[in-house]
Design an enzyme around this catalytic site. Structure first.
Site, PDB file in Angstrom:
ATOM      1  CB  SER A 138      -0.896   0.014   1.241  1.00 55.21           C
ATOM      2  OG  SER A 138      -1.540   1.257   1.401  1.00 55.21           O
ATOM      3  CE1 TYR A 148      -3.778  -2.546   5.224  1.00 52.40           C
ATOM      4  CE2 TYR A 148      -3.125  -0.408   4.365  1.00 52.40           C
ATOM      5  CZ  TYR A 148      -3.611  -1.685   4.155  1.00 52.40           C
ATOM      6  OH  TYR A 148      -3.912  -2.114   2.895  1.00 52.40           O
TER       7      TYR A 148
END
Length: 253
Positions: A138, A148
């Site tokens: 990501s 994350y």
């Protein structure tokens, strides 16, 4: 000779789109996820639309015995030429309020699982002198964004190293770093469509992300950042103060 791709998290979102596009290019696919029904439905549509072999391998990758079935498929005599490590999910950004066991499972799925699967796939690829691994990371992995961003940062760093380490032996490893993508990812976080707090111009479509990342994988790039806008954001994050980057990265979920 027909080639084979194994895709984790293939029941929906980017994983399903990778399966469809790779099958459209003539690759047989092995579809891995927990939801057997969704996998069977996707496999049937792929077989009907493309004529390739679509194999269903239902497994919870956080369960060691079920994960071992995926490892066994990667190390079997039926070669897997492309491994797409896509399985994943997000957690709220308030680390201090998250259940620590949820955080541990989150870490395992995004770091331990792709590490184990890459470790299983690499020996066969190196012995054949060809193979590719695509790690779905990501753009959050390139800037501070909770745990994350931290787990995706591991995927980026590993991919950059592995691509240099193994490319002379015929194996390419690429981390794809998309931004916000129209999938069911945010719905699984409990955010209905339109309530994620992200400007319309920052959203990407799954077919575009998959197409661009496969192009970068074919070119042997270590990192793929689909779209110019996210390339610019990634570049800015390297020069701006952490306080600015963290505040900007906390927009949306």
């Amino acid at each position: 000779m027909t080639r084979t791709a194994l895709i984790t998290g293939a029941s929906s979102g980017l994983g399903a789109e990778y399966a469809r596009q790779l099958a459209g290019r003539g690759m047989d696919v092995v579809l891995v996820a927990r939801d057997r029904g969704a996998l069977e439905s996707l496999a049937a549509s792929i077989r009907r639309d493309t004529g390739v072999t679509a194999e269903v391998l239902a497994a919870d990758l956080l369960q060691p015995r079920q994960r071992e079935r995926v490892v066994a498929r990667l190390t079997s005599e039926r070669p897997v030429d492309l491994l797409v490590n896509n399985a994943g999910y997000g957690l709220p950004l308030a680390f201090e309020r998250n259940d620590i066991e949820d955080e541990v499972r989150h870490l395992q799925l995004h770091v331990e699982v792709p590490m184990r699967l890459a470790h299983a796939a690499l020996p066969g690829m190196l012995a054949r002198g060809s193979g590719k691994i695509l790690n779905v990371a990501s753009v959050a992995g390139l800037m501070p964004r909770g745990t994350y961003g931290a787990v995706k940062g591991w995927l980026v760093s590993f991919s950059r190293w592995a691509n240099v380490k193994y490319r002379d032996r015929g194996v390419n490893v690429t981390a794809v770093c998309p931004g916000f993508v129209h999938t069911n990812f945010h719905e699984r976080l409990g955010m209905p469509p339109g309530q994620e707090g992200i400007p319309d111009g920052m959203w990407l479509d799954a077919p575009f992300v998959v197409r661009e990342s496969l192009r970068d994988l074919a070119r042997g790039r270590s990192v793929s950042i689909p779209s110019a806008r996210y390339k610019a954001l990634a570049a800015l994050s390297r020069v701006l103060p952490d306080s600015v980057v963290v505040r900007a990265a906390e927009r949306g979920r």
